[in-house]
Write a protein that holds these residues in place. Structure first.
Motif, PDB file in Angstrom:
ATOM      1  N   LEU A   1       0.121  -5.350  -1.705  1.00  0.00           N
ATOM      2  CA  LEU A   1       0.023  -6.920  -1.569  1.00  0.00           C
ATOM      3  C   LEU A   1      -0.542  -6.969   0.227  1.00  0.00           C
ATOM      4  CD1 LEU A   1       3.040  -8.541  -1.957  1.00  0.00           C
ATOM      5  CD2 LEU A   1       1.211  -8.637  -3.507  1.00  0.00           C
ATOM      6  N   LEU A   2      -0.612  -5.834   0.847  1.00  0.00           N
ATOM      7  CA  LEU A   2      -1.350  -5.537   2.223  1.00  0.00           C
ATOM      8  C   LEU A   2      -2.443  -4.090   2.106  1.00  0.00           C
ATOM      9  CD1 LEU A   2       1.567  -5.847   4.949  1.00  0.00           C
ATOM     10  CD2 LEU A   2      -0.022  -7.073   3.802  1.00  0.00           C
ATOM     11  N   SER A   3      -3.048  -4.139   0.263  1.00  0.00           N
ATOM     12  CA  SER A   3      -4.538  -3.384   0.821  1.00  0.00           C
ATOM     13  C   SER A   3      -5.303  -4.240   1.222  1.00  0.00           C
ATOM     14  CB  SER A   3      -4.243  -2.831  -1.153  1.00  0.00           C
ATOM     15  OG  SER A   3      -4.688  -3.906  -2.158  1.00  0.00           O
ATOM     16  N   ARG A   4      -6.615  -3.258   1.242  1.00  0.00           N
ATOM     17  CA  ARG A   4      -7.978  -3.092   1.557  1.00  0.00           C
ATOM     18  C   ARG A   4      -8.088  -5.006   0.630  1.00  0.00           C
ATOM     19  NH1 ARG A   4     -13.321  -3.011   1.206  1.00  0.00           N
ATOM     20  NH2 ARG A   4     -14.479  -2.746   3.812  1.00  0.00           N
ATOM     21  N   LEU A   5      -8.647  -4.330  -0.327  1.00  0.00           N
ATOM     22  CA  LEU A   5      -8.781  -4.970  -1.250  1.00  0.00           C
ATOM     23  C   LEU A   5      -8.188  -6.792  -1.740  1.00  0.00           C
ATOM     24  CD1 LEU A   5      -9.591  -2.274  -4.552  1.00  0.00           C
ATOM     25  CD2 LEU A   5     -11.082  -3.646  -2.353  1.00  0.00           C
TER      26      LEU A   5
ATOM     27  N   GLY B   1      -4.298   0.527  12.941  1.00  0.00           N
ATOM     28  CA  GLY B   1      -5.010   2.026  12.753  1.00  0.00           C
ATOM     29  C   GLY B   1      -6.516   1.788  12.266  1.00  0.00           C
ATOM     30  N   VAL B   2      -6.678   1.282  11.212  1.00  0.00           N
ATOM     31  CA  VAL B   2      -8.166   0.989  10.224  1.00  0.00           C
ATOM     32  C   VAL B   2      -8.982   0.258  11.239  1.00  0.00           C
ATOM     33  CG1 VAL B   2      -9.136  -0.593   7.987  1.00  0.00           C
ATOM     34  CG2 VAL B   2      -6.678   0.310   8.203  1.00  0.00           C
ATOM     35  N   ARG B   3     -10.059   0.892  10.904  1.00  0.00           N
ATOM     36  CA  ARG B   3     -11.594   0.393  11.778  1.00  0.00           C
ATOM     37  C   ARG B   3     -12.344  -1.158  10.811  1.00  0.00           C
ATOM     38  NH1 ARG B   3      -8.080   2.195  14.905  1.00  0.00           N
ATOM     39  NH2 ARG B   3      -8.637   3.590  16.254  1.00  0.00           N
ATOM     40  N   ASP B   4     -12.217  -1.701  10.390  1.00  0.00           N
ATOM     41  CA  ASP B   4     -12.427  -2.566   9.675  1.00  0.00           C
ATOM     42  C   ASP B   4     -12.240  -3.994  10.334  1.00  0.00           C
ATOM     43  OD1 ASP B   4     -13.088  -4.492   7.800  1.00  0.00           O
ATOM     44  OD2 ASP B   4     -13.353  -3.468   5.980  1.00  0.00           O
ATOM     45  N   SER B   5     -13.275  -4.589  10.826  1.00  0.00           N
ATOM     46  CA  SER B   5     -13.499  -5.688  11.579  1.00  0.00           C
ATOM     47  C   SER B   5     -12.688  -7.260  10.674  1.00  0.00           C
ATOM     48  CB  SER B   5     -14.543  -6.368  11.627  1.00  0.00           C
ATOM     49  OG  SER B   5     -15.780  -6.529  11.298  1.00  0.00           O
ATOM     50  N   GLN B   6     -12.577  -7.107   9.178  1.00  0.00           N
ATOM     51  CA  GLN B   6     -12.149  -8.249   8.745  1.00  0.00           C
ATOM     52  C   GLN B   6     -10.937  -7.896   8.419  1.00  0.00           C
ATOM     53  OE1 GLN B   6     -13.991 -10.542   7.626  1.00  0.00           O
ATOM     54  NE2 GLN B   6     -15.890 -10.041   8.304  1.00  0.00           N
TER      55      GLN B   6
ATOM     56  N   ASP C   1     -15.167  -4.204  21.613  1.00  0.00           N
ATOM     57  CA  ASP C   1     -15.795  -4.404  20.347  1.00  0.00           C
ATOM     58  C   ASP C   1     -17.275  -5.046  20.745  1.00  0.00           C
ATOM     59  OD1 ASP C   1     -16.439  -3.717  17.677  1.00  0.00           O
ATOM     60  OD2 ASP C   1     -16.217  -5.979  17.723  1.00  0.00           O
ATOM     61  N   THR C   2     -18.212  -4.735  20.391  1.00  0.00           N
ATOM     62  CA  THR C   2     -19.786  -5.435  20.614  1.00  0.00           C
ATOM     63  C   THR C   2     -19.591  -7.549  19.777  1.00  0.00           C
ATOM     64  OG1 THR C   2     -21.008  -4.525  18.483  1.00  0.00           O
ATOM     65  CG2 THR C   2     -21.022  -3.537  20.959  1.00  0.00           C
ATOM     66  N   ASP C   3     -18.185  -7.476  18.996  1.00  0.00           N
ATOM     67  CA  ASP C   3     -18.473  -8.827  17.797  1.00  0.00           C
ATOM     68  C   ASP C   3     -17.148  -9.675  19.106  1.00  0.00           C
ATOM     69  OD1 ASP C   3     -17.785 -10.805  16.507  1.00  0.00           O
ATOM     70  OD2 ASP C   3     -17.105  -9.421  14.659  1.00  0.00           O
ATOM     71  N   ASP C   4     -18.224 -10.627  19.330  1.00  0.00           N
ATOM     72  CA  ASP C   4     -17.763 -11.572  20.666  1.00  0.00           C
ATOM     73  C   ASP C   4     -16.353 -12.245  19.601  1.00  0.00           C
ATOM     74  OD1 ASP C   4     -19.863 -11.519  22.483  1.00  0.00           O
ATOM     75  OD2 ASP C   4     -20.383 -12.522  21.877  1.00  0.00           O
ATOM     76  N   ASN C   5     -16.481 -12.382  18.301  1.00  0.00           N
ATOM     77  CA  ASN C   5     -15.004 -13.295  18.013  1.00  0.00           C
ATOM     78  C   ASN C   5     -13.925 -12.426  17.825  1.00  0.00           C
ATOM     79  OD1 ASN C   5     -16.338 -15.550  17.069  1.00  0.00           O
ATOM     80  ND2 ASN C   5     -17.379 -15.103  15.434  1.00  0.00           N
ATOM     81  N   LEU C   6     -14.694 -10.822  17.363  1.00  0.00           N
ATOM     82  CA  LEU C   6     -13.354 -10.043  17.448  1.00  0.00           C
ATOM     83  C   LEU C   6     -12.645 -10.055  19.209  1.00  0.00           C
ATOM     84  CD1 LEU C   6     -11.083  -7.838  16.355  1.00  0.00           C
ATOM     85  CD2 LEU C   6     -13.255  -6.279  16.882  1.00  0.00           C
ATOM     86  N   VAL C   7     -13.258 -10.005  19.621  1.00  0.00           N
ATOM     87  CA  VAL C   7     -12.826  -9.703  21.353  1.00  0.00           C
ATOM     88  C   VAL C   7     -12.503 -11.055  21.841  1.00  0.00           C
ATOM     89  CG1 VAL C   7     -12.944  -9.523  23.385  1.00  0.00           C
ATOM     90  CG2 VAL C   7     -15.019  -8.411  22.613  1.00  0.00           C
TER      91      VAL C   7
END
Length: 663
Positions: A302-306, A356-361, A396-402
């Motif tokens: 249920l908490l997998s990336r897909l 620890g996953v480096r995925d922005s989504q 990070d360079t993503d303003d929304n993420l920051v």
């Protein structure tokens, strides 16, 4: 107790006590410091290490049992086979490191029938992979060959007897029989011409062993599947035994819970419409099952990336999975799917892995729901694992993420404290400016307090009460502008600390003199300082200083006023009177005791008369409030002035000190 071992894995620490001992190896638990977190659900780098010695026998002439096991794990990779990490030789002992696993026999009693059903499905899938895709026969299907990972997934191991179907002969099975599970060995195995159906018989025995203490009604279609194993998988004629892939089609592996498990496992193969329909109803279907079983078996899926990247799952599933259920939550809020205790045990470790996953989504989804689950972590987990990941996100360079990360950091401030979250030294820059509720109001009012929605009517300054007494002039000729109100400035730098704050009302009876009348300004300034030795009345000096708009040193506060000299008639000019006072003050200094500082009236009395003040122009000038003088047509001679005075020779200059030079 832990011990360091020199190996290919840096930072490996192996426990001294083995958790499993077999004919070929000893199984130890170990930890890899500063390693990848995905070795175990605990995110602590836990692994399993197998240590094996050389064995005797015709099957181990080329390689030892542990070496064959290691080579097969390295070669045949499958989600349902134990994951290989590393292998190395140390002296005569071979070491094999795998993912963290435990023998099934040690935890079987803690599993529910539904968990066992899912576990058997995993083992069957691994055997189908080996037989139908790799062309290999396992030859050792038994409970000793099954391991369970930290998240409850069954994995196939014990692959030291694995061989291709071409090499699977009766002689090979005879050599391996001495170490195989006796119950899983077909009694008529030597007489069979077909030897490719050995794993079917062993799987049927495994099903009977794991469900030995379970009732048939505890799992859907369990009774039917047991009968299928006895009659089909253990058929006396090996040729009549079905393929293991056919066993996967049995209803026992296709009831609702197993169907949900399979759908999540094969999510990449599903269409968008199938996924939308599945995630819209999955939580309703899972409510009828034990939540701990759901969390342990399906929590990772249920908490997998897909799953987390699916649009429907983000709306219908993730908000409920990431929020622990609390019975004390007020009505109207969305309740979580798992209880708080189950959430902490099974969901929290997965969240620590996801950070620890480096995925922005993935990170944005966690940040969006961070406030829902932040309180389930301990202070150590937040400071050691979650906070470092968040601090990485603000770079990070993503303003929304920051932006989302900063919001989550604000959630940690009340828990960990600002010192831990932002670091560095802090100081107090803001104060509480609220008035003291217990203090007296500055302006007491007799009117009732208005309602919160009402606005008070503005009042002029004249309407406000005043604690000072204002003297009014009785003259009928004066207009309203002739009443001049002068507020004291802050005290002068020298000698002004003890001056009382007061409101002075001055009435002038003459016009402001022109600048030409002050041609002797420097001399007059020094003479005025000398004159203050005799004319020490505070009002006289203050008036003198106001007319000149400059700062002079104030009188010493210990001197008591002797008298105030007022004259109604002014026979001489102001300059002549000041000069006479200065000369008289100089003549009166007849004794050296006059030079004592405690006998002097103020600091510069002698300096002004005897010597020229070179630093007069360096005296700081503080602007005094401007006095508005109302001009009158006729200057009345009868009005007294504080500067029109005659020094009194009878005044004792030592009066007021209360002590003499010889005291």
């Amino acid at each position: 107790m832990m011990g360091n071992e020199s190996s290919q894995l840096s930072g490996l620490e192996i426990e001294d006590k083995a958790i499993e001992i077999t004919d070929f190896w000893c199984h130890y638990q170990a930890t890899i410091k500063d390693s990848c977190r995905y070795f175990s659900l605990k995110s602590d780098g836990s692994v399993s290490v197998f240590k094996g010695e050389a064995a005797t026998g015709p099957l181990w002439a080329i390689s030892t049992p542990l070496e064959k096991f290691s080579n097969n794990l390295l070669k045949y990779r499958h989600p349902c086979i134990v994951r290989y990490i590393s292998a190395w030789q140390q002296r005569s002992t071979l070491h094999l490191a795998t993912e963290y696993v435990q023998p099934l026999s040690q935890i079987l009693n803690t599993l529910t029938p539904l968990q066992i059903c899912i576990g058997l499905n995993n083992i069957l899938r691994a055997l189908v992979f080996l037989q139908e895709q790799a062309g290999m026969s396992h030859n050792n299907v038994s409970m000793s060959a099954v391991y369970v990972t930290g998240d409850g997934q069954w994995k196939l191991g014990g692959m030291q007897y694995l061989c291709p179907f071409a090499d699977l002969t009766s002689a090979y099975l005879k050599h391996a029989r001495i170490h195989r599970y006796d119950k899983a060995v077909d009694p008529n195995e030597d007489s069979y011409e077909i030897t490719t159906k050995v794993d079917q018989y062993g799987f049927a025995v495994l099903v009977d062993d794991v469900f030995k203490d379970c009732h048939d009604d505890e799992v859907p279609h369990l009774k039917e599947f047991r009968k299928y194993c006895r009659n089909s998988l253990q058929h006396q004629d090996p040729s009549q035994r079905p393929k293991l892939s056919d066993a996967l089609l049995h209803n026992f592996f296709n009831h609702e819970f197993i169907s949900i498990y399979k759908f999540l496992n094969f999510l990449p193969l599903k269409s968008e419409d199938e996924k939308c329909q599945f995630f819209s109803s999955i939580l309703d279907n899972l409510k009828c099952y034990d939540e701990e079983t759901v969390a342990k078996q399906l929590g990772g899926l249920l908490l997998s990336r897909l799953t987390m990247l699916d649009q429907t799952a983000q709306k219908e599933v993730i908000p409920f999975i990431l929020k622990p259920r609390n019975d004390r939550i007020p009505n109207g809020e969305i309740l979580g799917f798992f209880s708080l205790s189950v959430f902490k045990e099974h969901i929290k470790p997965r969240l620590m892995q996801l950070f620890g996953v480096r995925d922005s989504q993935i990170r944005m989804l966690l940040l969006r729901h961070f406030a829902k689950f932040v309180n389930v972590f301990s202070h150590e987990e937040l400071s050691q694992h979650i906070l470092p990941e968040l601090l990485l996100g603000i770079k990070d360079t993503d303003d929304n993420l920051v932006s989302a990360t900063l919001i989550c950091l604000s959630e940690l401030v009340p828990i960990l404290g600002a010192d831990t979250v932002i670091g560095g030294q802090r100081s107090k820059h803001f104060t509480d400016g609220r008035p003291n509720s217990k203090g007296k109001p500055l302006l007491p009012t007799t009117s009732p307090v208005p309602e919160p929605k009402d606005y008070p009517i503005a009042k002029s300054l004249q309407d406000l009460p005043c604690s000072e007494h204002i003297y009014e002039n009785d003259s009928n000729d004066l207009t309203s502008f002739e009443k001049t109100l002068t507020l004291n400035e802050r005290p002068s730098p020298v000698g002004g600390e003890s001056l009382e704050d007061e409101i002075m009302v001055t009435e002038t009876s003459k016009k402001i003199e022109s600048e030409d009348d002050w041609s002797d300004w420097e001399n007059s300034r020094q003479l005025s300082a000398a004159t203050a030795g005799y004319i020490i009345g505070e009002d006289i000096i203050q008036e003198e200083f106001i007319h000149r708009n400059s700062i002079e040193d104030k009188l010493t506060q210990n001197i008591n006023p002797i008298t105030k000299i007022e004259t109604n008639n002014i026979p001489e000019s102001r300059t002549i009177l000041l000069q006479k006072a200065a000369i008289q003050a100089k003549k009166n200094i007849v004794d050296i005791s006059e030079l004592d500082i405690k006998n002097q009236k103020y600091e510069h009395s002698k300096k002004g008369a005897d010597e020229f003040d070179f630093f007069a122009d360096m005296t700081p000038v503080i602007e005094k409030p401007t006095i508005v003088n109302i001009a009158q047509d006729n200057v009345t001679q009868g009005v007294s002035s504080k500067l029109n005075f005659v020094p009194d020779d009878s005044v004792d200059e030592n009066e007021g000190w209360g002590e003499g030079w010889n005291d």
